[in-house]
Every structure is written in structure tokens, then in C-alpha cells.
Design a protein around this motif. Structure first.
Motif, PDB file in Angstrom:
ATOM      1  N   ARG A   1      45.510  79.593  15.793  1.00  0.00           N
ATOM      2  CA  ARG A   1      45.700  79.211  13.544  1.00  0.00           C
ATOM      3  C   ARG A   1      46.704  78.286  13.720  1.00  0.00           C
ATOM      4  O   ARG A   1      47.433  77.800  14.215  1.00  0.00           O
ATOM      5  N   ASN A   2      45.724  77.547  12.771  1.00  0.00           N
ATOM      6  CA  ASN A   2      46.521  76.211  12.646  1.00  0.00           C
ATOM      7  C   ASN A   2      47.047  74.828  13.713  1.00  0.00           C
ATOM      8  O   ASN A   2      48.048  75.101  13.653  1.00  0.00           O
ATOM      9  N   ARG A   3      45.934  75.122  14.639  1.00  0.00           N
ATOM     10  CA  ARG A   3      46.744  74.058  15.211  1.00  0.00           C
ATOM     11  C   ARG A   3      45.141  72.945  15.436  1.00  0.00           C
ATOM     12  O   ARG A   3      43.782  73.562  15.235  1.00  0.00           O
ATOM     13  N   LEU A   4      45.139  71.434  15.995  1.00  0.00           N
ATOM     14  CA  LEU A   4      44.231  70.443  16.496  1.00  0.00           C
ATOM     15  C   LEU A   4      44.101  71.108  17.777  1.00  0.00           C
ATOM     16  O   LEU A   4      44.920  71.361  18.625  1.00  0.00           O
ATOM     17  N   MET A   5      42.191  71.141  17.886  1.00  0.00           N
ATOM     18  CA  MET A   5      41.608  72.116  19.530  1.00  0.00           C
ATOM     19  C   MET A   5      41.326  71.004  19.991  1.00  0.00           C
ATOM     20  O   MET A   5      40.399  70.192  19.383  1.00  0.00           O
ATOM     21  N   PHE A   6      41.560  71.359  21.285  1.00  0.00           N
ATOM     22  CA  PHE A   6      41.145  70.162  22.390  1.00  0.00           C
ATOM     23  C   PHE A   6      40.056  71.127  23.231  1.00  0.00           C
ATOM     24  O   PHE A   6      40.592  71.791  23.987  1.00  0.00           O
ATOM     25  N   PRO A   7      38.630  71.093  22.978  1.00  0.00           N
ATOM     26  CA  PRO A   7      37.741  71.613  24.127  1.00  0.00           C
ATOM     27  C   PRO A   7      38.253  71.073  25.170  1.00  0.00           C
ATOM     28  O   PRO A   7      38.159  69.815  25.608  1.00  0.00           O
ATOM     29  N   ILE A   8      38.223  71.596  26.598  1.00  0.00           N
ATOM     30  CA  ILE A   8      38.311  71.500  27.734  1.00  0.00           C
ATOM     31  C   ILE A   8      36.502  71.739  28.466  1.00  0.00           C
ATOM     32  O   ILE A   8      35.928  72.807  28.466  1.00  0.00           O
ATOM     33  N   LEU A   9      36.346  70.562  29.307  1.00  0.00           N
ATOM     34  CA  LEU A   9      34.962  70.767  30.248  1.00  0.00           C
ATOM     35  C   LEU A   9      35.032  70.661  31.445  1.00  0.00           C
ATOM     36  O   LEU A   9      36.253  70.026  32.196  1.00  0.00           O
ATOM     37  N   ASP A  10      34.185  71.891  32.126  1.00  0.00           N
ATOM     38  CA  ASP A  10      34.202  71.766  33.272  1.00  0.00           C
ATOM     39  C   ASP A  10      33.652  70.563  33.546  1.00  0.00           C
ATOM     40  O   ASP A  10      32.384  69.736  32.978  1.00  0.00           O
ATOM     41  N   VAL A  11      33.092  69.929  35.477  1.00  0.00           N
ATOM     42  CA  VAL A  11      31.777  68.426  34.932  1.00  0.00           C
ATOM     43  C   VAL A  11      30.180  68.652  34.675  1.00  0.00           C
ATOM     44  O   VAL A  11      29.625  67.493  34.500  1.00  0.00           O
ATOM     45  N   SER A  12      30.754  70.337  34.560  1.00  0.00           N
ATOM     46  CA  SER A  12      28.727  70.666  33.745  1.00  0.00           C
ATOM     47  C   SER A  12      28.526  69.947  32.632  1.00  0.00           C
ATOM     48  O   SER A  12      28.030  70.283  31.830  1.00  0.00           O
ATOM     49  N   GLY A  13      29.990  70.294  31.829  1.00  0.00           N
ATOM     50  CA  GLY A  13      29.712  69.989  30.409  1.00  0.00           C
ATOM     51  C   GLY A  13      29.789  71.231  29.846  1.00  0.00           C
ATOM     52  O   GLY A  13      29.430  71.465  28.309  1.00  0.00           O
ATOM     53  N   ARG A  14      30.005  72.344  30.107  1.00  0.00           N
ATOM     54  CA  ARG A  14      30.592  73.397  29.851  1.00  0.00           C
ATOM     55  C   ARG A  14      31.930  74.430  29.248  1.00  0.00           C
ATOM     56  O   ARG A  14      32.646  73.258  29.524  1.00  0.00           O
ATOM     57  N   VAL A  15      31.798  74.400  28.064  1.00  0.00           N
ATOM     58  CA  VAL A  15      32.842  74.525  27.691  1.00  0.00           C
ATOM     59  C   VAL A  15      33.681  75.820  28.147  1.00  0.00           C
ATOM     60  O   VAL A  15      33.493  77.183  27.652  1.00  0.00           O
ATOM     61  N   ILE A  16      35.028  75.746  29.000  1.00  0.00           N
ATOM     62  CA  ILE A  16      35.683  76.728  29.387  1.00  0.00           C
ATOM     63  C   ILE A  16      36.436  76.879  28.778  1.00  0.00           C
ATOM     64  O   ILE A  16      36.735  77.712  29.321  1.00  0.00           O
ATOM     65  N   GLY A  17      37.409  77.038  28.315  1.00  0.00           N
ATOM     66  CA  GLY A  17      38.540  76.921  27.283  1.00  0.00           C
ATOM     67  C   GLY A  17      39.012  75.524  26.612  1.00  0.00           C
ATOM     68  O   GLY A  17      38.448  74.574  26.022  1.00  0.00           O
ATOM     69  N   PHE A  18      40.445  76.331  25.813  1.00  0.00           N
ATOM     70  CA  PHE A  18      41.349  75.218  25.033  1.00  0.00           C
ATOM     71  C   PHE A  18      42.195  75.151  24.978  1.00  0.00           C
ATOM     72  O   PHE A  18      43.184  76.227  25.455  1.00  0.00           O
ATOM     73  N   GLY A  19      42.525  73.854  23.800  1.00  0.00           N
ATOM     74  CA  GLY A  19      43.854  73.378  24.115  1.00  0.00           C
ATOM     75  C   GLY A  19      44.217  73.712  22.347  1.00  0.00           C
ATOM     76  O   GLY A  19      43.703  72.899  22.080  1.00  0.00           O
ATOM     77  N   GLY A  20      45.406  73.881  21.859  1.00  0.00           N
ATOM     78  CA  GLY A  20      45.308  73.787  20.689  1.00  0.00           C
ATOM     79  C   GLY A  20      47.093  73.605  20.669  1.00  0.00           C
ATOM     80  O   GLY A  20      48.033  73.465  21.146  1.00  0.00           O
ATOM     81  N   ARG A  21      47.111  71.981  19.822  1.00  0.00           N
ATOM     82  CA  ARG A  21      48.428  71.594  19.436  1.00  0.00           C
ATOM     83  C   ARG A  21      48.801  71.828  17.889  1.00  0.00           C
ATOM     84  O   ARG A  21      48.161  71.742  16.770  1.00  0.00           O
ATOM     85  N   THR A  22      49.628  72.891  17.561  1.00  0.00           N
ATOM     86  CA  THR A  22      50.425  73.335  16.741  1.00  0.00           C
ATOM     87  C   THR A  22      50.464  72.253  15.590  1.00  0.00           C
ATOM     88  O   THR A  22      50.373  70.983  15.458  1.00  0.00           O
ATOM     89  N   LEU A  23      49.778  72.227  14.199  1.00  0.00           N
ATOM     90  CA  LEU A  23      49.738  71.991  13.351  1.00  0.00           C
ATOM     91  C   LEU A  23      51.407  71.798  12.147  1.00  0.00           C
ATOM     92  O   LEU A  23      51.563  71.672  11.001  1.00  0.00           O
TER      93      LEU A  23
END
Length: 597
Positions: A202-224
């Protein structure tokens, strides 16, 4: 091993992806006779040694031995699993895969890894829409401007915005007919104590994390806002484990292979800013310490790893934590520090990309760094005990380096001589202590048995049979059912023989590429191509096959005799089972039976 896949589908995908076209997307190929040749991406190649055959649809490196079909090339080049390589090439060829093409049973009602990947991609798209919404994303876009992250970079890296609400994603999931309960195992929602779910980010800038095949496997979120948790990662899921995942590897993988070097920073924006300034072999560890899992993943792409730390106290502590892992890995790992107490993102913005590159060029060898740290600790130590402890830690580093093959005899002598002078202790005593540490390490982690330089003649005979059949499949019919799976005892050769013999007995003659497509393991495909090429060179395959079969039939006779003898002299359950198996198969199909004594 050979998996339970739809091989007609896999064959179709192979045929739709010409190996020359696929390999050419990764490296330059030049024509040489009927084949094409290029620099092998799987080792440090200075003279082109990777050969690609358009007619056979296989590749082979005559330096490092890598080989296989188009699937294995993509699997190895992209560090993919076999199913991921199939999906990648199916997508490239425009072949739609049924979701159940590769059935992966999951426990209970838990979603599969692929279901989680699809939900993650959907969430990424929702958050992207939020970020570029004129009103919703205004504050987040202002933050990007403050951090000097260009709009192009934000779009290329699929940045997004989780708005400041408890159920934004949950409500949109319901509208998209995604069960909210599925968001929990994907790490996108959290269960309420009173029932139901709420958004994790919630209220975060989201960074998608991709594996080497391009699948979205997770996220990192920086608080705003002012959340004390400045950065938040996805929890562990079927797809995501932060100790084994690396941010930016999908975007950096080709640059890492081309340069031979992976630069590892700590933060998301550190990696983003490096790429934005043209330094594209930089990845990040999701704000965590460098782990063994990170090292194992990166060494599939890089010959050298540079760990770049902040020069503050926290950065020095992080370097110390990474030391042991760096020393135990059989790869060139170096350490560099960003000057002036800045993080990489701020430094590259202030000093520019050329200054940043100079920092990387001046990265210290791991032992050079360890030696300097020892000198500092000895100078700052007030007690004999502290100095002895510092020396012991350094010797542990040296022992790890020797075990990993990073320190040769000359370097070892120099290091121990330096330590002797620094501590004013005889070299012999230091050498004795080092040997104790190495011995203790060997007991805790015994080395794998070393391969004998001479190949056992039974195994060589098994290889000879496969060489003949891979090059002249018609020899199988000539032998009238005498080539049996039971002749093969070496696991990888038996695995190949089981598939090949079954196909030949059914009247099929699979190509080398098709045979490689039956196996998930690149090592098995490599062995198939190697045996095929050896057969091409040897000649006289019929006579060589006859001699090999004589050896293997005699070996089988001896093995059966030993089984009967063991069964007759005691209650050996394993031997009795073997005798029963022999008796049953002798009465059965001669195609898969046991030769009579």
C-alpha cells in the motif's frame, strides 16, 4: 532424465524454431562449410569453437563440450528449466500452449507456480496503470523525478504504484474474476484475523522482479510515505525466495554474458540508475546480503562477479558477511566500494558513468581485500587474543581459497610468508595451523570422488553401442533383438539407451535433435551429441558394434551368474528379487528380455 511430456508438441516447437535463427539472436555466426561457427557463450572463448548444424539442428562446442538441440541452447543460455525453455520457444514461434501441457500437481488447493506467475503479471499491469494514471500516480511520478529515474526507465522496468488503500488490488482481482484467496499464496494479499484479505502493498512504488525467463516472480515496494519499513519484498512463495532471486538479471543477462562480469549492488534504484546510464551488467540483491544462492545463480552467466558496497560502516559490514561466500565459490569475485560514503545511485548521478566505471575497474581481488582487512585489524588490536583471532579468520579465508582452487602453491607461499612477517611467527607454525583448518573442512565437506582418467572398458563398450546406433540406426534391426536395455549399467547411458532402443524397436529413427528433446538435462543432451560426433569420426561402426556387444553380453552373463550365486548362498533379498526378475523377463518379450545362460 526423460520427463512425461507431450513429445509431439516438443518436436513441433523444435521444428518451428530453427537453431541457426535462435543462436544468431545471442551471438554472431559465420559460415564455415556446411555449418556455422561462433564464439561459445558457455566458456571463455577467444577462437570460435561453437559449431551449429542447420541440417542436424544441433550445436556443439569442441572446446568446452556443450551441445544439444535448440531447446538445450536456450535452456543453458538463459539458465531456464526445461519446461521454461519449451514455453519460451513456443512463445517465440507463436504456438499456444494449453495450461495443462506440463502438469505440476500442487498440494491441496494451493495454486501452481505458473498460476502465481500469471497473477503476478496481472498485478504488475494493474500497478503500471496506477502509476501512469493522471491523478492517482501524480505523487509517485514526482518521486521518480526527484530520484532522477527517467520515464523511459520506469516503463522499461515495468515500475508501478500500489495506491494508498487497503483493498485496491483485492477489489480489482474480484472484477477480473480472480479469486481473492489466490492473492495470498502469491504474496499480494494478507489474511485478516476476522476473515477476508487486504492488500499487502500500500502506498508504495512497485518494482517487479523477473526471473531469467521473464516470469514475474515477486515484487519489491518502496514506501512513498513515512512507513518505518522503507522497502518491503514479497514473502516467500512457490516462485520467490529473496536469498535466491536477483533483481535485474532478466534485463542484464546478455550484457553479463558478453562482458563476462556481473556487478552486484544492494538496492533496486542502484541497479536501475546504472542501466539508465548505459552500464547494463548491473543487478541487485533485493536489499539483502549476498548469499550462496545468489552466487550459484550468477556464476551460470558470469566469469567474474564484482560486489559493490557503500563505503560506510554498514557497507563494510556487508562486505565482511559476503567474504566467506565469495571465497568458497569457484568464481572470480571482487569487492569495490563507492567513495565518499554515497550509495551507487547517488554516486553515478553526481560523478557520472565514467567515474562509476573506474570504481569497478579498481575492484579488489578478494584476497587482497582480506589481507588489507587483516593488517587494519592487527594494527587496531590491543590484545594478543584479538590479533590471534584476526589471523585465524584470515587463515580460514586462505583455506577456503585453496579448497576452491583459487590459490596456487606460489600464492600460498607468499601469503603465509606475509602473515609470518606480520605476526612475527614462524612460517612452519602458520602452515601447520592452515593444514588443520583444511583437514577439518575436508571432514565437514568431503570432496566428490575424482573421476579416473581411464574409462572402464565396460562403460566404453556401452558408449560404443550408442555411437553406432546414433549414426546407423539400421544396425539395431541387423542384431535381431540382441541389443537390450539390460546391457547398460552407467546411469546416463542407460537413460539414453532406454529412449533410443524403444524408438528403434517401434520402427522409428529419431534425429539427434529429437532425441535431445526427450531429456530435461543439458548434460544428457551434451552426451548424446558427443557420442554422435565421436561415431562420425570413428568409422567401421558395424565391426565396432559387434565387438562391444560381445563385451557387454559377457558382462551381463557374469552379473547374472553373481546374482544366482548370491541367492543360492543366503537369504539375500536383493539377489532373490534379481533372480525372480531374470526368470520372469526370460519368459517375456525378447525385445526387453535377459539373455539365457
Amino acid at each position: 532424465m526423460a520427463g512425461s511430456f507431450d513429445y509431439s508438441l516438443i518436436s513441433r516447437i523444435q521444428q518451428a524454431n530453427d537453431i541457426v535463427d535462435v543462436v544468431s539472436e545471442h551471438l554472431r555466426l559465420d559460415k564455415k562449410g556446411k555449418e556455422l561457427v561462433g564464439l561459445c557463450p558457455f566458456h571463455s572463448d577467444h577462437r570460435p569453437s561453437l559449431y551449429v548444424s542447420p541440417a542436424k539442428q544441433i550445436f556443439k562446442c569442441f572446446a568446452c563440450g556443450a551441445g544439444g538441440d535448440v531447446l538445450k541452447f536456450v535452456q543453458m543460455r538463459e539458465n531456464l528449466t526445461f519446461p521454461q525453455a519449451v514455453e519460451r520457444l513456443a512463445q517465440r514461434a507463436g504456438i499456444a500452449l494449453d495450461p495443462s501441457w506440463e502438469k505440476q500437481p500442487s498440494a491441496g488447493n494451493e495454486p501452481s507456480a505458473e498460476t502465481i506467475a500469471r497473477i503476478n503479471r496481472w498485478a504488475m499491469q494493474v500497478w503500471q496503470q496506477n502509476l501512469w494514471h493522471p491523478e492517482k500516480g501524480a505523487a509517485a511520478r514526482e518521486y521518480l523525478e526527484q530520484r532522477k529515474i527517467a520515464k523511459e526507465t520506469a516503463r522499461q522496468w515495468n515500475l508501478g504504484l500500489a495506491v494508498d488503500g487497503w483493498d485496491d488490488l483485492t477489489a480489482k482481482a474480484a472484477n477480473a474474476k480472480i479469486k481473492p484467496a489466490l492473492l495470498v499464496p502469491a504474496g499480494l494479499s494478507v489474511l485478516k484475523d476476522t476473515g477476508g484479505v487486504y492488500d499487502k502493498f500500500r502506498n508504495r512504488l512497485m518494482f517487479p522482479i523477473l526471473d531469467v525467463s521473464g516470469r514475474v516472480i515477486g515484487f519489491g515496494g518502496r514506501t512513498l510515505a513515512n512507513d518505518p519499513a522503507k522497502y518491503m519484498n514479497s514473502p516467500s512463495t512457490l516462485l520467490f525466495d529473496k536469498s535466491r532471486c536477483i533483481y535485474g538479471l532478466y534485463q542484464a543477462r546478455h550484457a553479463i554474458v558478453e562482458s563476462g562480469t556481473a556487478v552486484v549492488v544492494e538496492g533496486y534504484t542502484d541497479a536501475l540508475m546504472a542501466h539508465q546510464h548505459g552500464i547494463r551488467n548491473v543487478v541487485a540483491t533485493l536489499g539483502t546480503s549476498f548469499t550462496e544462492g545468489h552466487a550459484h545463480l550468477l556464476r551460470r552467466f558470469a566469469k567474474r562477479i564484482i560486489l559493490l558496497f557503500d563505503s560506510d560502516t554498514a557497507g563494510r559490514a556487508a562486505a565482511e558477511r559476503a567474504l566467506e561466500i565469495c571465497l568458497s565459490e569457484k568464481i572470480d569475485i571482487r569487492i569495490a566500494f563507492v567513495p565518499e560514503g554515497k550509495d551507487p545511485c547517488d554516486y553515478i548521478l553526481q560523478a557520472g558513468p565514467e567515474a562509476f566505471k573506474r570504481v569497478l575497474d579498481n575492484a579488489q581481488d578478494i584476497f587482497e581485500y582480506s589481507w588489507k582487512r587483516l593488517q587494519e585489524q592487527i594494527e587496531q588490536s590491543d590484545t594478543l587474543r584479538d590479533r590471534a583471532e584476526a589471523a585465524r579468520i584470515f587463515l580460514q579465508h586462505v583455506a577456503a581459497g585453496i579448497t576452491a582452487g583459487k590459490i596456487d602453491t606460489i600464492s600460498r607461499t607468499i601469503l603465509l610468508s606475509r602473515l609470518s612477517s606480520l605476526l612475527n611467527v614462524p612460517v612452519s607454525r602458520i602452515e601447520a595451523e592452515l593444514k588443520k583448518i583444511i583437514k577439518k573442512s575436508e571432514i565437514s565437506n568431503p570432496d566428490e570422488p575424482k573421476n579416473s582418467s581411464s574409462v572402464h572398458y565396460i562403460i566404453e563398450a556401452q558408449r560404443e553401442v550408442l555411437r553406432a546406433l546414433l549414426n546407423e540406426p539400421g544396425l539395431m534391426a541387423e542384431e535381431e533383438g540382441k541389443i537390450l536395455s539390460e546391457l547398460f549399467t552407467e546411469p546416463i547411458l542407460k537413460e539414453i539407451a532406454d529412449v533410443l532402443l524403444a524408438a528403434l524397436c517401434d520402427g522409428l529413427e529419431p534425429t539427434i535433435a529429437q532425441l535431445c528433446g526427450h531429456f530435461e538435462s543439458p548434460q544428457t543432451a551434451r552426451t548424446i551429441v558427443q557420442l554422435y560426433e565421436e561415431g562420425q569420426q570413428s568409422g567401421h561402426l558395424r565391426s565396432r558394434l559387434h565387438k562391444a556387444l560381445e563385451v557387454l553380453r559377457e558382462d551381463l552373463r557374469i552379473r547374472e551368474k553373481e546374482a544366482f550365486k548370491a541367492a543360492a548362498t543366503g537369504n539375500n533379498d536383493q539377489a532373490l528379487r534379481k533372480v525372480d526378475e531374470i526368470a520372469r523377463t526370460q519368459k517375456g518379450n525378447p525385445r526387453s528380455g535377459i539373455l539365457k545362460l
